[in-house]
Design a protein around this motif. Structure first.
Motif: not given
Length: 266
Positions: A36-37, A40-43, A165-166, A259-264
């Motif tokens: 995921q990291l 670039g799908r996580s930050s 995620r896989l 970014i998980t937890g943030r609005p799109a």
């Protein structure tokens, strides 16, 4: 007089299964979130509550592996002490798992391969089912074969986000949740094969554990498609951006990584 020392007991081959699978489960979690990291799908720019959630859930993975290491090495005193810490840790997992799910749905930021209502219900039901299996394992702590199998099923249930995620989740719509659950069930199926090989029959701990896992999925589906589902969604999202998102509508594919937890929109 010569003193003789008894050799330390070697771990029985049949008992290595629980240690080896605990390491395998931890590897699946690490692989899923590392991918995921890397993609670039996580930050690390996610909100603090998401980081707390990550620490709590990753902490459980470490606890589970350590408990199996202690059991395999006969370090039972350490196993018991960590077990009581684990009991309290489970409460934190229920709180954080539910809190982050509600926060994401209220922000209109459910994963695009789930409907918002599906995401709102499946995460809390899964973490509560995990907590129930863990509590049952604690109650059965003096019955080792029950104890380890109930914990095993609870830990397996937590692998869904890692598998999510896989696996190619966008290609699995509209059955992403159900197919992810089938991937999770591979681990308990290995447990059944282990029992058949070494015991000649399946231990009731696996029968009950797997039954509870399947029951949680059926409950999730029932809540999603019952009148209670939309009513719950409306109550949770009232007055938030999530109220503008239809509960049964799949969100559009994101143009950029979320970014998980943030609005799109951020």
């Amino acid at each position: 007089m010569a003193t003789t020392f008894a050799p330390a007991p070697r771990m029985a081959r049949k008992d290595r299964f629980f240690l080896n699978t605990s390491i395998a489960m931890a590897t699946i979690v690490a692989a899923g979130f590392s991918l995921q990291l890397a993609m670039g799908r996580s930050s690390f720019a996610a909100p603090p509550v998401v980081h707390v959630h990550a620490v709590v859930f990753m902490g459980w993975v470490a606890i589970y592996v350590l408990q199996n290491v202690f059991a395999a090495s006969q370090s039972l005193a350490l196993h018991r002490r960590l077990g009581w810490i684990a009991a309290g840790w489970t409460v934190a997992m229920v709180v954080m798992g539910t809190l982050v799910t509600v926060r994401m749905v209220r922000a209109g930021n459910a994963p695009f391969f789930f409907t918002p209502l599906q995401f709102l219900i499946l995460n809390p039901v899964s973490v509560l089912t995990f907590a129930g299996l863990t509590a049952a394992a604690i109650v059965r702590r003096r019955q080792t074969e029950w104890h380890r199998r109930l914990h095993f099923c609870g830990m397996a249930l937590l692998l869904a986000p890692a598998f999510g995620r896989l696996l190619p989740m966008p290609l699995m719509i509209p059955y992403a949740y159900e197919l992810t659950f089938l991937a999770v069930m591979v681990l308990p199926m290995l447990g059944i094969l282990h029992d058949l090989r070494w015991r000649g029959s399946v231990h009731p701990g696996f029968v009950w554990g797997i039954g509870v896992m399947i029951g949680s999925t059926l409950l999730t589906e029932a809540l999603i498609y019952s009148p209670a589902g939309p009513a719950l969604y409306a109550a949770v999202t009232a007055g938030t951006p999530g109220a503008e998102v239809a509960p049964y509508a799949y969100p559009p594919f994101p143009g950029t990584p979320l970014i998980t937890g943030r609005p799109a929109s951020m």
